[in-house]
Design a protein around this motif. Sequence first.
Motif, PDB file in Angstrom:
ATOM      1  N   ALA A  26       9.634   9.300  -5.221  1.00 46.57           N
ATOM      2  CA  ALA A  26       8.712  10.422  -5.063  1.00 46.57           C
ATOM      3  C   ALA A  26       9.087  11.272  -3.846  1.00 46.57           C
ATOM      4  O   ALA A  26       9.059  12.506  -3.903  1.00 46.57           O
ATOM      5  N   ILE A  27       9.463  10.625  -2.765  1.00 48.24           N
ATOM      6  CA  ILE A  27       9.874  11.353  -1.561  1.00 48.24           C
ATOM      7  C   ILE A  27      11.146  12.146  -1.841  1.00 48.24           C
ATOM      8  O   ILE A  27      11.252  13.321  -1.471  1.00 48.24           O
ATOM      9  N   ALA A  28      12.105  11.533  -2.530  1.00 49.56           N
ATOM     10  CA  ALA A  28      13.360  12.215  -2.877  1.00 49.56           C
ATOM     11  C   ALA A  28      13.112  13.410  -3.792  1.00 49.56           C
ATOM     12  O   ALA A  28      13.859  14.386  -3.750  1.00 49.56           O
ATOM     13  N   ALA A  29      12.041  13.346  -4.591  1.00 43.16           N
ATOM     14  CA  ALA A  29      11.696  14.456  -5.496  1.00 43.16           C
ATOM     15  C   ALA A  29      10.968  15.579  -4.772  1.00 43.16           C
ATOM     16  O   ALA A  29      10.636  16.589  -5.373  1.00 43.16           O
ATOM     17  N   GLY A  30      10.699  15.382  -3.481  1.00 43.36           N
ATOM     18  CA  GLY A  30      10.063  16.440  -2.706  1.00 43.36           C
ATOM     19  C   GLY A  30       8.564  16.311  -2.542  1.00 43.36           C
ATOM     20  O   GLY A  30       7.923  17.210  -1.999  1.00 43.36           O
ATOM     21  N   LEU A  31       7.992  15.207  -3.012  1.00 47.32           N
ATOM     22  CA  LEU A  31       6.553  15.023  -2.859  1.00 47.32           C
ATOM     23  C   LEU A  31       6.239  14.533  -1.450  1.00 47.32           C
ATOM     24  O   LEU A  31       7.016  13.797  -0.844  1.00 47.32           O
ATOM     25  N   ARG A  32       5.083  14.941  -0.960  1.00 44.30           N
ATOM     26  CA  ARG A  32       4.615  14.468   0.347  1.00 44.30           C
ATOM     27  C   ARG A  32       3.833  13.182   0.101  1.00 44.30           C
ATOM     28  O   ARG A  32       2.706  13.214  -0.371  1.00 44.30           O
ATOM     29  N   VAL A  33       4.460  12.056   0.389  1.00 44.30           N
ATOM     30  CA  VAL A  33       3.885  10.742   0.128  1.00 44.30           C
ATOM     31  C   VAL A  33       3.358  10.174   1.439  1.00 44.30           C
ATOM     32  O   VAL A  33       4.039  10.179   2.459  1.00 44.30           O
ATOM     33  N   CYS A  34       2.145   9.681   1.380  1.00 36.12           N
ATOM     34  CA  CYS A  34       1.481   9.078   2.525  1.00 36.12           C
ATOM     35  C   CYS A  34       1.106   7.650   2.137  1.00 36.12           C
ATOM     36  O   CYS A  34       0.933   7.352   0.958  1.00 36.12           O
ATOM     37  N   GLY A  35       0.987   6.754   3.108  1.00 39.67           N
ATOM     38  CA  GLY A  35       0.543   5.404   2.804  1.00 39.67           C
ATOM     39  C   GLY A  35       1.426   4.344   3.415  1.00 39.67           C
ATOM     40  O   GLY A  35       2.024   4.554   4.477  1.00 39.67           O
ATOM     41  N   THR A  36       1.529   3.209   2.710  1.00 41.23           N
ATOM     42  CA  THR A  36       2.321   2.085   3.197  1.00 41.23           C
ATOM     43  C   THR A  36       3.008   1.372   2.046  1.00 41.23           C
ATOM     44  O   THR A  36       2.490   1.313   0.931  1.00 41.23           O
ATOM     45  N   VAL A  37       4.175   0.834   2.335  1.00 41.25           N
ATOM     46  CA  VAL A  37       4.836  -0.098   1.432  1.00 41.25           C
ATOM     47  C   VAL A  37       5.155  -1.348   2.238  1.00 41.25           C
ATOM     48  O   VAL A  37       5.410  -1.279   3.442  1.00 41.25           O
ATOM     49  N   GLN A  38       5.112  -2.484   1.577  1.00 43.82           N
ATOM     50  CA  GLN A  38       5.309  -3.758   2.265  1.00 43.82           C
ATOM     51  C   GLN A  38       6.731  -4.260   2.105  1.00 43.82           C
ATOM     52  O   GLN A  38       7.316  -4.165   1.033  1.00 43.82           O
ATOM     53  N   VAL A  39       7.250  -4.796   3.200  1.00 46.12           N
ATOM     54  CA  VAL A  39       8.575  -5.389   3.219  1.00 46.12           C
ATOM     55  C   VAL A  39       8.403  -6.814   3.741  1.00 46.12           C
ATOM     56  O   VAL A  39       7.950  -7.003   4.861  1.00 46.12           O
ATOM     57  N   GLU A  94      -4.007  14.459   5.141  1.00 51.08           N
ATOM     58  CA  GLU A  94      -4.246  15.866   4.791  1.00 51.08           C
ATOM     59  C   GLU A  94      -2.980  16.510   4.237  1.00 51.08           C
ATOM     60  O   GLU A  94      -1.923  16.444   4.854  1.00 51.08           O
ATOM     61  N   GLY A  95      -3.064  17.094   3.066  1.00 53.97           N
ATOM     62  CA  GLY A  95      -1.931  17.773   2.454  1.00 53.97           C
ATOM     63  C   GLY A  95      -0.981  16.881   1.675  1.00 53.97           C
ATOM     64  O   GLY A  95       0.028  17.364   1.156  1.00 53.97           O
ATOM     65  N   ALA A  96      -1.281  15.601   1.581  1.00 54.28           N
ATOM     66  CA  ALA A  96      -0.404  14.690   0.842  1.00 54.28           C
ATOM     67  C   ALA A  96      -0.498  14.947  -0.664  1.00 54.28           C
ATOM     68  O   ALA A  96      -1.533  15.379  -1.173  1.00 54.28           O
ATOM     69  N   ASP A  97       0.592  14.651  -1.366  1.00 52.63           N
ATOM     70  CA  ASP A  97       0.625  14.739  -2.828  1.00 52.63           C
ATOM     71  C   ASP A  97       0.287  13.409  -3.479  1.00 52.63           C
ATOM     72  O   ASP A  97      -0.056  13.360  -4.657  1.00 52.63           O
ATOM     73  N   GLU A 120     -11.255   8.622   0.751  1.00 57.23           N
ATOM     74  CA  GLU A 120     -11.049   9.974   1.262  1.00 57.23           C
ATOM     75  C   GLU A 120      -9.976  10.699   0.456  1.00 57.23           C
ATOM     76  O   GLU A 120     -10.116  11.884   0.141  1.00 57.23           O
ATOM     77  N   ALA A 121      -8.910  10.001   0.108  1.00 51.14           N
ATOM     78  CA  ALA A 121      -7.849  10.610  -0.692  1.00 51.14           C
ATOM     79  C   ALA A 121      -8.390  11.095  -2.034  1.00 51.14           C
ATOM     80  O   ALA A 121      -8.110  12.221  -2.453  1.00 51.14           O
ATOM     81  N   VAL A 122      -9.178  10.261  -2.693  1.00 49.43           N
ATOM     82  CA  VAL A 122      -9.751  10.657  -3.982  1.00 49.43           C
ATOM     83  C   VAL A 122     -10.638  11.889  -3.798  1.00 49.43           C
ATOM     84  O   VAL A 122     -10.583  12.831  -4.594  1.00 49.43           O
ATOM     85  N   ALA A 123     -11.433  11.910  -2.738  1.00 51.53           N
ATOM     86  CA  ALA A 123     -12.306  13.063  -2.470  1.00 51.53           C
ATOM     87  C   ALA A 123     -11.492  14.340  -2.236  1.00 51.53           C
ATOM     88  O   ALA A 123     -11.950  15.436  -2.573  1.00 51.53           O
ATOM     89  N   LEU A 124     -10.290  14.194  -1.685  1.00 56.19           N
ATOM     90  CA  LEU A 124      -9.410  15.343  -1.435  1.00 56.19           C
ATOM     91  C   LEU A 124      -8.567  15.711  -2.654  1.00 56.19           C
ATOM     92  O   LEU A 124      -7.784  16.658  -2.604  1.00 56.19           O
ATOM     93  N   GLY A 125      -8.684  14.944  -3.745  1.00 55.76           N
ATOM     94  CA  GLY A 125      -7.902  15.213  -4.948  1.00 55.76           C
ATOM     95  C   GLY A 125      -6.501  14.646  -4.901  1.00 55.76           C
ATOM     96  O   GLY A 125      -5.631  15.064  -5.671  1.00 55.76           O
ATOM     97  N   ILE A 126      -6.255  13.694  -4.012  1.00 62.90           N
ATOM     98  CA  ILE A 126      -4.942  13.070  -3.879  1.00 62.90           C
ATOM     99  C   ILE A 126      -4.935  11.793  -4.719  1.00 62.90           C
ATOM    100  O   ILE A 126      -5.791  10.927  -4.525  1.00 62.90           O
ATOM    101  N   PRO A 127      -3.995  11.647  -5.640  1.00 68.80           N
ATOM    102  CA  PRO A 127      -3.932  10.416  -6.434  1.00 68.80           C
ATOM    103  C   PRO A 127      -3.562   9.217  -5.563  1.00 68.80           C
ATOM    104  O   PRO A 127      -2.817   9.355  -4.583  1.00 68.80           O
TER     105      PRO A 127
END
Length: 180
Positions: A26-39, A94-97, A120-127
Amino acid sequence: MFPVATVSCPGRGDADLLLGRFAQRAIAAGLRVCGTVQVNTERAKSHACDMDIQVLPDGPVLRISQALGAGSRGCRLDPAALETAVHAVADGLEGADLLIINKFGKMEAEGRGFRTVMAEAVALGIPVLTGLNGLNEAAFARFAEGYAQALPPTIDALCDWLDSFQKKTAPSAPRMTLSV
């Protein structure tokens, strides 16, 4: 199309790998991704692993597990480290896709952790996309109140869900497509 989706995988750490690959795509496709991934980092001579999460898109990697010692049976999650990640994600929402949360876990089930950020993300329309295991399904169902769907554990299914959500919420706006 629901604003929240979950993914579950049968193998230990498989959901983490899937969400990490999807976030990179998603990041490589140009989307603004917010959050966390676990390693997870396996530890020699131990059944437990070190749990780290990376704050997306290019934030710090934080150790969220505690070394409790051999034979300990308590929860290894470090709540202070998790809260540090929560604040970092909230500050970048704010502003995330797309918001990806590595797991709707015990803290979220108890009303803490990333739960408020997800709402909050859902309220902002962010999936919102999150990993989910069987231990927290009932708590997640109460949280989502019918506004979530379980996805098959494949990159294509995640891409199709996000593409459909983007088409539904902004059908005439230009968007990045993730489908192959």
